[in-house]
Scaffold this active site. Structure first.
Site, PDB file in Angstrom:
ATOM      1  N   SER A 135       0.839  -1.194   0.000  1.00 50.23           N
ATOM      2  CA  SER A 135       0.000   0.000   0.000  1.00 50.23           C
ATOM      3  C   SER A 135       0.882   1.255   0.000  1.00 50.23           C
ATOM      4  CB  SER A 135      -0.960  -0.052   1.190  1.00 50.23           C
ATOM      5  OG  SER A 135      -2.037   0.838   1.019  1.00 50.23           O
ATOM      6  N   HIS A 191      -7.791  -5.842   0.338  1.00 52.08           N
ATOM      7  CA  HIS A 191      -6.615  -4.980   0.381  1.00 52.08           C
ATOM      8  C   HIS A 191      -5.516  -5.589   1.246  1.00 52.08           C
ATOM      9  CE1 HIS A 191      -4.658  -1.124  -0.298  1.00 52.08           C
ATOM     10  NE2 HIS A 191      -4.362  -1.053   0.997  1.00 52.08           N
TER      11      HIS A 191
END
Length: 261
Positions: A102, A236
């Site tokens: 990320s 995610h």
């Protein structure tokens, strides 16, 4: 790859920035892991024993959390890149691979460029996870929102203990670091697709709420030395449930056992 010639002698500052998982006093290679926004080195604790004895794992310890709780948070990508890169220099006596998840993926990309153009050292490979390519970023000003909106986004993405954010006292402790990281994310990009001088390997969960497989494919635009993309089952934070699959893939590429750097 142009490496420093002398033995590794990390400074106090370097050790402050990285948690070191040393399995041998003379590693043949190193893997630097750069956590996500709001993340810490402890999230990647299991990675310390996921690689062979010749691979030393370093995990970045961002200021403002855990044992760096009293250190001032950094809220700009340029400064974070500079600080991480400088702390990494003493570790360049052996080849170094970068992995970022990320926000950490953007940071890993910037560190790769800084190493090459500022220090004449190219990483063995750049591994990027769950993050749009630098030229495809669409920053959101969540850092300007109130605490509740910021917490809602953290919970939407997952990867953070909900009980931690539900406790008012603990939330007050962790929020400054989370806000600083989201300021880094919200003020970075899009930027030019400057190529890195190493292969790029991208990873994503097939149910990521914010990023598509096509988004991750765009990392190929900065990877003239080779690109691969692995899609895992998950969101995610697919890397929580698919940790072994991911670390096995990174390990194969780090050691060259799959034919890629």
């Amino acid at each position: 790859m142009n490496l420093h010639s002398g033995p590794s002698a990390p400074s106090v500052a370097a050790d402050r920035w990285f948690r070191r998982y040393a399995r041998t006093p003379t590693p043949r290679r190193r893997l630097l892991v750069l956590p996500h926004a709001g993340g810490s080195a402890s999230f990647f604790h299991a990675w310390g024993t996921a690689f062979d004895d010749d691979t030393e794992v370093l995990v970045a310890r961002y200021p403002g959390r855990h044992d760096r709780l009293t250190d001032v948070c950094i809220d700009r990508m340029e400064e974070l890149t500079e600080r991480v890169t400088e702390a990494l220099l003493p570790f360049l006596d052996v080849p170094v691979t970068l992995f970022g998840h990320s926000m950490g993926a953007s940071l890993a990309y910037e560190v790769a460029l800084r190493l090459t153009h500022g220090h004449g050292v190219s990483p063995t490979a750049l591994h990027v996870s769950s993050r749009k390519a630098p030229h495809r970023l669409t920053p959101r000003p969540l850092h300007e929102a109130g605490d509740e909106a910021l917490i809602a986004e953290v919970l939407r993405l997952g990867g953070t203990d909900e009980a931690l954010l539900a406790d008012p006292d603990l939330r007050e402790i962790v929020l400054p670091a989370i806000r600083a990281d989201f300021t880094v994310v919200g003020t970075y990009g899009p930027r030019a697709a400057d190529p890195v001088d190493c292969p790029v390997h991208a990873y994503i969960g097939d149910r990521d709420p914010s990023i598509t497989v096509q988004d991750m494919s765009a990392w190929a635009d900065v990877a003239p030395r080779g690109f691969s993309l692995d899609v895992f089952d998950g969101g995610h934070f697919y890397l929580t449930e698919r940790q072994k699959l991911l670390t096995d893939a990174v390990a194969r590429r780090t050691t060259g056992h799959d034919g890629a750097a």
